[in-house]
Design a protein around this motif. Structure first.
Motif, PDB file in Angstrom:
ATOM      1  N   ALA A  68       0.839  -1.190   0.000  1.00 37.63           N
ATOM      2  CA  ALA A  68       0.000   0.000   0.000  1.00 37.63           C
ATOM      3  C   ALA A  68       0.877   1.243   0.000  1.00 37.63           C
ATOM      4  CB  ALA A  68      -0.929   0.013   1.219  1.00 37.63           C
ATOM      5  N   GLY A  69       0.326   2.321  -0.529  1.00 36.45           N
ATOM      6  CA  GLY A  69       1.095   3.564  -0.524  1.00 36.45           C
ATOM      7  C   GLY A  69       0.332   4.694  -1.176  1.00 36.45           C
ATOM      8  N   MET A  92       6.785   9.452  -2.472  1.00 36.21           N
ATOM      9  CA  MET A  92       6.005   8.231  -2.262  1.00 36.21           C
ATOM     10  C   MET A  92       6.120   7.796  -0.810  1.00 36.21           C
ATOM     11  SD  MET A  92       4.223   5.950  -4.028  1.00 36.21           S
ATOM     12  CE  MET A  92       3.438   4.398  -3.574  1.00 36.21           C
ATOM     13  N   ILE A  93       4.981   7.542  -0.167  1.00 32.60           N
ATOM     14  CA  ILE A  93       4.951   6.944   1.164  1.00 32.60           C
ATOM     15  C   ILE A  93       4.514   5.496   0.997  1.00 32.60           C
ATOM     16  CG2 ILE A  93       3.954   7.004   3.475  1.00 32.60           C
ATOM     17  CD1 ILE A  93       3.399   9.980   3.031  1.00 32.60           C
ATOM     18  N   TYR A  94       5.362   4.581   1.408  1.00 32.37           N
ATOM     19  CA  TYR A  94       5.108   3.147   1.259  1.00 32.37           C
ATOM     20  C   TYR A  94       4.871   2.550   2.640  1.00 32.37           C
ATOM     21  CZ  TYR A  94       5.997  -1.780   0.152  1.00 32.37           C
ATOM     22  OH  TYR A  94       5.902  -3.140   0.014  1.00 32.37           O
ATOM     23  N   GLU A 110      11.899   9.676  -9.500  1.00 34.05           N
ATOM     24  CA  GLU A 110      12.640   8.549 -10.091  1.00 34.05           C
ATOM     25  C   GLU A 110      11.755   7.310 -10.152  1.00 34.05           C
ATOM     26  OE1 GLU A 110      16.028   6.579 -11.745  1.00 34.05           O
ATOM     27  OE2 GLU A 110      15.636   8.716 -11.375  1.00 34.05           O
ATOM     28  N   LEU A 111      10.973   7.096  -9.113  1.00 31.70           N
ATOM     29  CA  LEU A 111      10.079   5.945  -9.075  1.00 31.70           C
ATOM     30  C   LEU A 111       9.086   5.989 -10.240  1.00 31.70           C
ATOM     31  CD1 LEU A 111       9.474   3.535  -6.994  1.00 31.70           C
ATOM     32  CD2 LEU A 111       7.491   4.900  -6.361  1.00 31.70           C
ATOM     33  N   ALA A 305       3.516  -0.978  -6.650  1.00 31.35           N
ATOM     34  CA  ALA A 305       4.279  -2.171  -7.020  1.00 31.35           C
ATOM     35  C   ALA A 305       5.767  -1.853  -7.150  1.00 31.35           C
ATOM     36  CB  ALA A 305       3.743  -2.745  -8.326  1.00 31.35           C
ATOM     37  N   ALA A 306       6.082  -0.717  -7.768  1.00 31.21           N
ATOM     38  CA  ALA A 306       7.482  -0.317  -7.914  1.00 31.21           C
ATOM     39  C   ALA A 306       8.112  -0.027  -6.557  1.00 31.21           C
ATOM     40  CB  ALA A 306       7.588   0.902  -8.819  1.00 31.21           C
ATOM     41  N   ALA A 307       7.367   0.645  -5.682  1.00 30.32           N
ATOM     42  CA  ALA A 307       7.880   0.933  -4.340  1.00 30.32           C
ATOM     43  C   ALA A 307       8.160  -0.356  -3.577  1.00 30.32           C
ATOM     44  CB  ALA A 307       6.885   1.798  -3.572  1.00 30.32           C
ATOM     45  N   HIS A 308       7.313  -1.358  -3.777  1.00 31.45           N
ATOM     46  CA  HIS A 308       7.536  -2.659  -3.128  1.00 31.45           C
ATOM     47  C   HIS A 308       8.882  -3.248  -3.534  1.00 31.45           C
ATOM     48  CE1 HIS A 308       6.888  -6.775  -1.783  1.00 31.45           C
ATOM     49  NE2 HIS A 308       7.158  -7.177  -3.014  1.00 31.45           N
TER      50      HIS A 308
END
Length: 329
Positions: A68-69, A92-94, A110-111, A305-308
């Motif tokens: 989640a984020g 981004m807050i993950y 960048e993400l 998904a990318a943050a994960h």
């Protein structure tokens, strides 16, 4: 517990396309199966500053993992000239879905570049000819780099043609990759004749004519992210097997938004969403297919998904900066 702070270098180092592309594909599948929550993007308009904020929250359950984020991103066109700051910045807050603990705060700029390239790669994998070896890119800005990086991870790209009105940007792109690919400057028509074409410009008047695009080409239309933006001539869209990322977003602000509003395109012209293709509910490229187009607007599930992927690797490798955000360490 501590929160991990990941700057742009940390995100770059931990976003390997070999893992990012499958994670984005998992996100499309989760969304299609109803295993994701993605409220509509919300806006905070700031006309007094000629800018706005946008919030993009999401949760997804990919089976082996869930995440989640929320991404908080701006568009302030005057930033570069007035403040020497980027027009677009993102954070981004993950979070851990089970406890809601903020696991990481990441550079969202960048993400976004990484996940956008990965989304194009997912579509390319399902829609481009299997032996695609040439890639055309129209627009030599920052997104052009991740388009090449991601698409080369799923197709044996050898030749790259890049086109932009900014000759210095083209030269920088060529210099960055001339030891890895047969890369050269070219016209829009030369780029559009490649096996795969990615368009990554902010234009509002189409710059890719139908007669320039080869009949077997797969096009990733990535530039349109706001109402009125339009990179491809209507004939490209009407002649293509047309695939979208999300109906509401693409009809409002994607590549199809202008011809859809004008009635040139209708629901019947949309073949499928990329999620439907990923899960097998609709076909991707078939033997008789010619021109294909993917209209991408960018989804919050892709950011999550990318943050994960980035967080898992950064945590394993002890990258980034750990700090006690909540005072519970």
């Amino acid at each position: 517990m501590e929160t991990l702070l990941l700057d742009s270098d940390d995100v770059h180092e931990n976003a390997d396309m070999s893992e990012l592309v499958p994670a984005i594909e998992d996100a499309f599948a989760a969304y299609e199966h109803g295993d994701a929550q993605m409220p509509a993007k919300s806006y905070v308009d700031l006309p007094q500053y000629n800018g706005d904020f946008r919030s993009m929250p999401a949760y997804l359950d990919a089976g082996d993992w869930d995440a989640a984020g929320v991404k908080w991103v701006n568009v302030h066109p005057d930033n570069e000239d007035r403040f020497d700051l980027p027009t677009v910045m993102g954070t981004m807050i993950y979070s851990d879905p089970e406890t809601a603990f903020p696991l990481a705060i990441l550079d969202g700029t960048e993400l976004t570049m990484k996940r956008t390239g990965a989304a194009a790669a997912v579509a390319t994998d399902h829609l481009a000819v299997p032996d695609a070896r040439s890639l055309g890119i129209v627009g030599a800005g920052v997104q052009s780099y991740t388009q090449l990086e991601a698409i080369a991870a799923i197709r044996p790209i050898e030749e790259v043609v890049v086109s932009d009105v900014d000759e210095e940007a083209v030269a920088a792109f060529v210099d960055a990759y001339d030891d890895q690919f047969d890369v050269r400057p070219g016209s829009v028509a030369e780029a559009a004749g490649c096996d795969v074409l990615s368009t990554v410009t902010p234009v509002r008047d189409p710059i890719v004519p139908r007669d320039a695009v080869a009949d077997h080409t797969h096009v990733n239309a990535m530039g349109a992210d706001a109402e009125g933006k339009h990179e491809l001539a209507d004939g490209v869209l009407t002649d293509a097997k047309l695939v979208i990322d999300d109906y509401d977003q693409t009809t409002h602000s994607g590549e199809i938004n202008v011809p859809f509003t004008e009635g040139t395109l209708t629901d019947e012209d949309i073949h499928a969403s990329v999620g439907e293709i990923v899960v097998g509910d609709s076909e991707g490229r078939t033997e008789g297919d010619g021109l294909t187009v993917f209209d991408s607007t960018g989804l919050a599930i892709q950011d999550v998904a990318a943050a994960h992927v980035v967080f898992e690797h950064a945590d394993e490798r002890d990258n980034g900066t750990r700090f006690d955000l909540l005072g519970v360490a």
